[in-house]
Structure formats: C-alpha cells, structure tokens
Design a protein around this motif. Structure first.
Motif, PDB file in Angstrom:
ATOM      1  N   PRO A 207      70.369  52.958  25.240  1.00  0.00           N
ATOM      2  CA  PRO A 207      71.424  53.586  24.439  1.00  0.00           C
ATOM      3  C   PRO A 207      72.534  54.221  25.261  1.00  0.00           C
ATOM      4  O   PRO A 207      73.616  54.485  24.736  1.00  0.00           O
ATOM      5  CB  PRO A 207      70.659  54.642  23.629  1.00  0.00           C
ATOM      6  CG  PRO A 207      69.447  54.941  24.443  1.00  0.00           C
ATOM      7  CD  PRO A 207      69.074  53.647  25.096  1.00  0.00           C
ATOM      8  N   SER A 208      72.282  54.450  26.528  1.00  0.00           N
ATOM      9  CA  SER A 208      73.314  55.073  27.372  1.00  0.00           C
ATOM     10  C   SER A 208      74.420  54.095  27.748  1.00  0.00           C
ATOM     11  O   SER A 208      75.460  54.507  28.268  1.00  0.00           O
ATOM     12  CB  SER A 208      72.676  55.634  28.647  1.00  0.00           C
ATOM     13  OG  SER A 208      72.212  54.584  29.495  1.00  0.00           O
ATOM     14  N   LEU A 209      74.222  52.793  27.480  1.00  0.00           N
ATOM     15  CA  LEU A 209      75.180  51.788  27.919  1.00  0.00           C
ATOM     16  C   LEU A 209      76.313  51.539  26.928  1.00  0.00           C
ATOM     17  O   LEU A 209      77.357  51.008  27.303  1.00  0.00           O
ATOM     18  CB  LEU A 209      74.468  50.456  28.184  1.00  0.00           C
ATOM     19  CG  LEU A 209      73.424  50.426  29.293  1.00  0.00           C
ATOM     20  CD1 LEU A 209      72.826  49.021  29.399  1.00  0.00           C
ATOM     21  CD2 LEU A 209      74.041  50.842  30.625  1.00  0.00           C
ATOM     22  N   TYR A 210      76.127  51.909  25.657  1.00  0.00           N
ATOM     23  CA  TYR A 210      77.054  51.461  24.626  1.00  0.00           C
ATOM     24  C   TYR A 210      77.756  52.627  23.935  1.00  0.00           C
ATOM     25  O   TYR A 210      77.134  53.632  23.591  1.00  0.00           O
ATOM     26  CB  TYR A 210      76.312  50.630  23.575  1.00  0.00           C
ATOM     27  CG  TYR A 210      75.540  49.484  24.181  1.00  0.00           C
ATOM     28  CD1 TYR A 210      76.190  48.345  24.638  1.00  0.00           C
ATOM     29  CD2 TYR A 210      74.154  49.554  24.332  1.00  0.00           C
ATOM     30  CE1 TYR A 210      75.483  47.295  25.216  1.00  0.00           C
ATOM     31  CE2 TYR A 210      73.447  48.521  24.902  1.00  0.00           C
ATOM     32  CZ  TYR A 210      74.109  47.394  25.343  1.00  0.00           C
ATOM     33  OH  TYR A 210      73.407  46.367  25.926  1.00  0.00           O
TER      34      TYR A 210
ATOM     35  N   LYS B  46      69.596  62.242  23.082  1.00  0.00           N
ATOM     36  CA  LYS B  46      70.446  62.896  24.086  1.00  0.00           C
ATOM     37  C   LYS B  46      70.895  61.924  25.168  1.00  0.00           C
ATOM     38  O   LYS B  46      71.824  62.213  25.930  1.00  0.00           O
ATOM     39  CB  LYS B  46      69.685  64.065  24.717  1.00  0.00           C
ATOM     40  CG  LYS B  46      68.421  63.653  25.487  1.00  0.00           C
ATOM     41  CD  LYS B  46      67.717  64.874  26.047  1.00  0.00           C
ATOM     42  CE  LYS B  46      66.452  64.462  26.817  1.00  0.00           C
ATOM     43  NZ  LYS B  46      65.741  65.643  27.373  1.00  0.00           N
ATOM     44  N   HIS B  47      70.237  60.762  25.245  1.00  0.00           N
ATOM     45  CA  HIS B  47      70.599  59.786  26.270  1.00  0.00           C
ATOM     46  C   HIS B  47      71.736  58.870  25.823  1.00  0.00           C
ATOM     47  O   HIS B  47      72.289  58.133  26.637  1.00  0.00           O
ATOM     48  CB  HIS B  47      69.371  58.929  26.613  1.00  0.00           C
ATOM     49  CG  HIS B  47      68.198  59.722  27.074  1.00  0.00           C
ATOM     50  ND1 HIS B  47      68.190  60.446  28.248  1.00  0.00           N
ATOM     51  CD2 HIS B  47      66.976  59.919  26.496  1.00  0.00           C
ATOM     52  CE1 HIS B  47      67.026  61.055  28.387  1.00  0.00           C
ATOM     53  NE2 HIS B  47      66.274  60.753  27.346  1.00  0.00           N
ATOM     54  N   ALA B  48      72.069  58.928  24.553  1.00  0.00           N
ATOM     55  CA  ALA B  48      73.108  58.039  24.026  1.00  0.00           C
ATOM     56  C   ALA B  48      74.492  58.640  24.241  1.00  0.00           C
ATOM     57  O   ALA B  48      74.659  59.849  24.281  1.00  0.00           O
ATOM     58  CB  ALA B  48      72.871  57.784  22.552  1.00  0.00           C
ATOM     59  N   HIS B  49      75.468  57.751  24.392  1.00  0.00           N
ATOM     60  CA  HIS B  49      76.870  58.164  24.499  1.00  0.00           C
ATOM     61  C   HIS B  49      77.659  57.498  23.374  1.00  0.00           C
ATOM     62  O   HIS B  49      78.739  56.960  23.579  1.00  0.00           O
ATOM     63  CB  HIS B  49      77.437  57.769  25.866  1.00  0.00           C
ATOM     64  CG  HIS B  49      76.672  58.352  27.015  1.00  0.00           C
ATOM     65  ND1 HIS B  49      76.671  59.698  27.310  1.00  0.00           N
ATOM     66  CD2 HIS B  49      75.844  57.767  27.923  1.00  0.00           C
ATOM     67  CE1 HIS B  49      75.900  59.916  28.369  1.00  0.00           C
ATOM     68  NE2 HIS B  49      75.383  58.764  28.757  1.00  0.00           N
TER      69      HIS B  49
END
Length: 234
Positions: A114-117, A141-144
């Motif tokens: 999820p941190s990539l998109y 919390k790891h998502a952006h």
C-alpha cells in the motif's frame, strides 16, 4: 476531473455524466489538460482489461502516470479503437502487472504494497466482500493514499420517473446493485481519515462494450424503424 470524465474523452468512448459522491476531498489523478500532468502518480487499477477499465488505463498512461494492473490474468489486454500498434505495445511495456485473486485477503496483502500507490481505482467490485479486503490494506499507517475510487452504479437508486438522478435521491437497498450500495457504506464506515469517492454511471456505451446496450437502437435505425426514447426523452 473525475475518472469518469477522463474515460469519456478517450477515443470517442461515451459515458453519461455520472452521479458523483466525494468524501474527504480526494484529489483525483487527472488534470484538466490532457497534455499536462501536474504530478506523476503511481496508480493501481483493479481490473483494467475488459471495457471501461481499458479506457481508464490508456487515459492514465497517456497523462504520464505509472499504472499497475491487478487482475486474474484471464482477459488479455487489447488495443483500443484509434490506438496504433506501436502505441499499444508501448502502453503495455510501460505498465506493471500483478496477477491474483481479489477475493483472497491473504494473497492481496502479499501481493500489494500500500505504500507504493497514491490512487486506487476499483473497477470491478460488485459486493462489499470484494472491496473490503482491498480497502483494508490501504486503510493503514503504511499507505500514502490520496483517493480510493470506486466504480458504483446508478442502479443503486430507487426507481423514479424523474431523470437524471441527483446524489441526494433515495437509494434502493433491495436493488440488484445493492452490493454496490453496501460497498459504499463499507467505505464510508472506514471513517474520515480514509479518502475515497464513488461514481455512479448509468449505461456506458462505446467500442468494446460487452453489454449490447446500443444494439437495440442501432438495429431499429438500420431497419428504418422509429427509435424508441424512454421517458420524456431528456
């Protein structure tokens, strides 16, 4: 612009103006100028190879975004009308691919970081159980995440003789698209910290359509018969 507006402009692909629901003021990864990209984004499309997802994929790639397709790999990518062979091959080469089953929550977590998109377009979720595992991954919390865009349907509205529908119109929890409505409710339930939006198209028409919604009208016109227009014709 909405995703629906973008696919509406791609290669003569016709999409009726959808009813749009926006939450947490997401920034859709589309610019008003097709030749201009304000920010190059990493975008995940769930689906992307059948009909409306194919046009969305091309539109996002044409605007300079980095696209990843997640699907079962059962429907091969196809060249769109007006697209050159060279352009099609270039689009495929520019795209990343993840093969998997969206209904397998454990597999999703292994395959999707999820941190990539920044943006996720869910183009083929029908039930809340289809979308919930995916949304949960990006509700961390790891998502952006800047926006989770969900393809809903105007079929969620309560039947009415007054068209077009407005966002404030009553919905039908017993409609055959109730799964879409329940999915919207699930996304809403993730709270204000989860940026999401949905759009509710009616009949989507254009080259490559697997639902023959245009065929009835075209066959009548070809036969020289009157074309029936539903309702008051507006």
């Amino acid at each position: 612009l909405l995703a629906a507006c973008a696919v509406e402009n791609a290669n003569g692909f016709l999409v009726p103006v959808p009813s749009f629901r926006q939450h947490a003021t997401p920034n859709i990864a589309m610019s008003s100028n097709r030749e201009s990209v304000l920010d190059r984004e990493n975008i995940l499309i769930i689906g992307g190879t059948r009909f409306s997802g194919s046009y969305l994929w091309k539109e996002l790639t044409d605007r300079g975004h980095d696209v990843t397709l997640f699907n079962r790999g059962k429907t091969p990518p196809r060249k769109l009308p007006g697209e050159s062979d060279e352009g099609f091959e270039q689009r495929k080469a520019q795209t990343k691919y993840i093969k998997g089953d969206r209904t397998n929550a454990h597999s999703l977590r292994d395959l999707i970081d999820p941190s990539l998109y920044s943006y996720v377009y869910d183009m083929n979720g029908r039930e809340a159980t289809d979308t919930a595992p995916l949304a949960d991954i990006f509700h961390s919390k790891h998502a952006h995440l800047k926006s989770f865009v969900y393809m809903s349907s105007a079929g969620v509205y309560l039947k009415s003789d007054e068209l077009p529908h407005l966002e404030t119109d009553a919905t039908d929890p017993k409609s055959r698209h109730k799964g879409k409505l329940q999915t919207e409710e699930y996304l809403r339930g993730l709270g204000p910290s989860f940026p999401w939006c949905s759009f509710r198209p009616t009949y989507i028409c254009g080259p490559g359509n697997y639902n023959p919604v245009e065929q009835f009208f075209l066959e009548r016109a070809d036969a020289g018969r009157p074309v029936c227009v539903p309702g008051h014709g507006a």
